[in-house]
Design an enzyme around this catalytic site. Structure first.
Site, PDB file in Angstrom:
ATOM      1  N   THR A   1      33.972  87.726 -40.477  1.00  0.00           N
ATOM      2  CA  THR A   1      33.982  87.769 -41.942  1.00  0.00           C
ATOM      3  C   THR A   1      33.081  88.889 -42.451  1.00  0.00           C
ATOM      4  O   THR A   1      33.208  89.329 -43.592  1.00  0.00           O
ATOM      5  CB  THR A   1      33.562  86.409 -42.527  1.00  0.00           C
ATOM      6  OG1 THR A   1      34.404  85.397 -41.963  1.00  0.00           O
ATOM      7  CG2 THR A   1      33.707  86.354 -44.033  1.00  0.00           C
TER       8      THR A   1
ATOM      9  N   TYR B   1      32.389  83.452 -28.133  1.00  0.00           N
ATOM     10  CA  TYR B   1      33.390  83.195 -29.177  1.00  0.00           C
ATOM     11  C   TYR B   1      34.737  83.193 -28.459  1.00  0.00           C
ATOM     12  O   TYR B   1      35.216  84.236 -28.012  1.00  0.00           O
ATOM     13  CB  TYR B   1      33.291  84.320 -30.207  1.00  0.00           C
ATOM     14  CG  TYR B   1      34.209  84.281 -31.399  1.00  0.00           C
ATOM     15  CD1 TYR B   1      35.083  83.238 -31.654  1.00  0.00           C
ATOM     16  CD2 TYR B   1      34.185  85.336 -32.307  1.00  0.00           C
ATOM     17  CE1 TYR B   1      35.899  83.240 -32.771  1.00  0.00           C
ATOM     18  CE2 TYR B   1      34.998  85.354 -33.436  1.00  0.00           C
ATOM     19  CZ  TYR B   1      35.860  84.308 -33.657  1.00  0.00           C
ATOM     20  OH  TYR B   1      36.662  84.324 -34.768  1.00  0.00           O
TER      21      TYR B   1
ATOM     22  N   LYS C   1      31.570  78.965 -29.690  1.00  0.00           N
ATOM     23  CA  LYS C   1      32.360  79.027 -30.921  1.00  0.00           C
ATOM     24  C   LYS C   1      33.818  79.007 -30.472  1.00  0.00           C
ATOM     25  O   LYS C   1      34.352  80.014 -29.996  1.00  0.00           O
ATOM     26  CB  LYS C   1      32.023  80.305 -31.704  1.00  0.00           C
ATOM     27  CG  LYS C   1      32.858  80.487 -32.957  1.00  0.00           C
ATOM     28  CD  LYS C   1      32.444  81.757 -33.698  1.00  0.00           C
ATOM     29  CE  LYS C   1      33.381  81.999 -34.885  1.00  0.00           C
ATOM     30  NZ  LYS C   1      32.985  83.210 -35.640  1.00  0.00           N
TER      31      LYS C   1
END
Length: 303
Positions: free
Chosen positions: A56, A144, A169
């Site tokens: 993001t 991730y 994640k």
């Protein structure tokens, strides 16, 4: 370093893990003052875990110098008010250099972005993360994971070699696969963070997650915190009430293969007068007719 030494980091991951946007100035450069103001808003809103240089934050659209700047600004502004999990990635030397930079700044953890190489073997995935984790044994390391083919046993293998790999994640959009992966890797061995944010948080919490990432939190911190409080207390009906509240916003972000994931968040922030709507290619600002819907959603939340 024993796993006990990472208890503070583990606790920080079992929370709303905010992914701040990276605001750009009119000339297209990173805007440090606006970024600091957005961080203060998150902190004042109750956020206690931050991932600068996340998706993001337009990680892949930033230059190496900009990524370092974002990490530095975050540590300076946050101080001891929140735990900082710096996003790192790209080739191994670049990721290692970024991780060491994060360590030297005083960050507590690094999140290793999913490798973008077109050819990723499961054994090579272990080698990639091992090289980074071994370079910063003092830091908590959080892979991730967006690769549905990666078996949980590979994560266990990585952690056997690198005890600082403490959390995950997980961002494969499949709750059953997550449940199986977590149990194959070791449900209690890692902190499981739902990496697909609020839309997937209730289903992933039911399967063992204790934290979730959020881009929406940039816009409405109270909404994200309401959801995690409901999930922590096991009140799934309350969590789903929040889910219903944020559903349309997240559908707009997820449309067309998440083409507007960051764009929608920045548009909402722009509608509130908090930053410019500018994003970098390959993202693109929203068309005029879509902006009003995002603004209406943002204005409807108790900001």
């Amino acid at each position: 370093m024993s796993s006990v030494a990472f208890e503070t980091q583990r606790t920080a991951l079992a929370d709303v893990v905010a992914i701040p946007v990276t605001p750009f100035a009119e000339d297209g450069t990173v805007d440090p003052d606006v970024y600091r103001a957005l961080l203060r808003r998150l902190l004042d809103g109750g956020v206690r875990t931050l991932t600068p240089n996340g998706n993001t934050g337009e990680f892949y659209a930033l230059t190496p110098e900009e990524r370092r700047l974002v990490a530095e600004l975050t540590v300076e502004e946050v101080g001891d008010r929140a735990a900082i999990l710096v996003g790192v990635g790209h080739d191994v030397p670049t990721a290692v250099a970024s991780a060491r930079h994060a360590r030297d700044l005083g960050a507590q953890m690094v999140m290793v972005h999913q490798p973008v190489h077109p050819y990723v073997s499961a054994a090579g995935w272990v080698d990639y993360h091992r090289a980074i984790a071994e370079a910063v044994p003092e830091l908590g390391v959080v892979p991730y994971i967006r690769n549905a083919q990666l078996p949980g046993a590979r994560l266990a293998e990585l952690a056997d070699r690198c005890p600082n790999v403490i959390g995950v994640k997980y961002a494969v959009p499949d709750a059953a696969r997550f449940a199986a992966f977590a149990r194959d890797a070791g449900l209690d061995r890692f902190v499981w963070v739902a990496g697909l944010a609020e839309p997937y948080a209730p289903s992933y919490f039911s399967a063992g997650a204790t934290g979730f990432t959020s881009g929406l939190v940039n816009v409405a911190p109270a909404v994200s915190l309401d959801m995690i409080e409901a999930l922590r207390s096991g009140d799934y009906p309350a969590a789903m009430k929040v889910w219903e509240q944020i559903r349309r916003f997240e559908e707009l972000r997820a449309a067309n293969g998440s083409a507007n994931n960051v764009t929608v968040v920045k548009e909402a922030l722009a509608s509130l007068g908090l930053c410019r709507r500018d994003v970098r290619p390959p993202s693109k600002p929203l068309a005029e007719e879509e902006r009003a819907e995002v603004a209406a959603i943002a204005s409807g939340w108790s900001i």
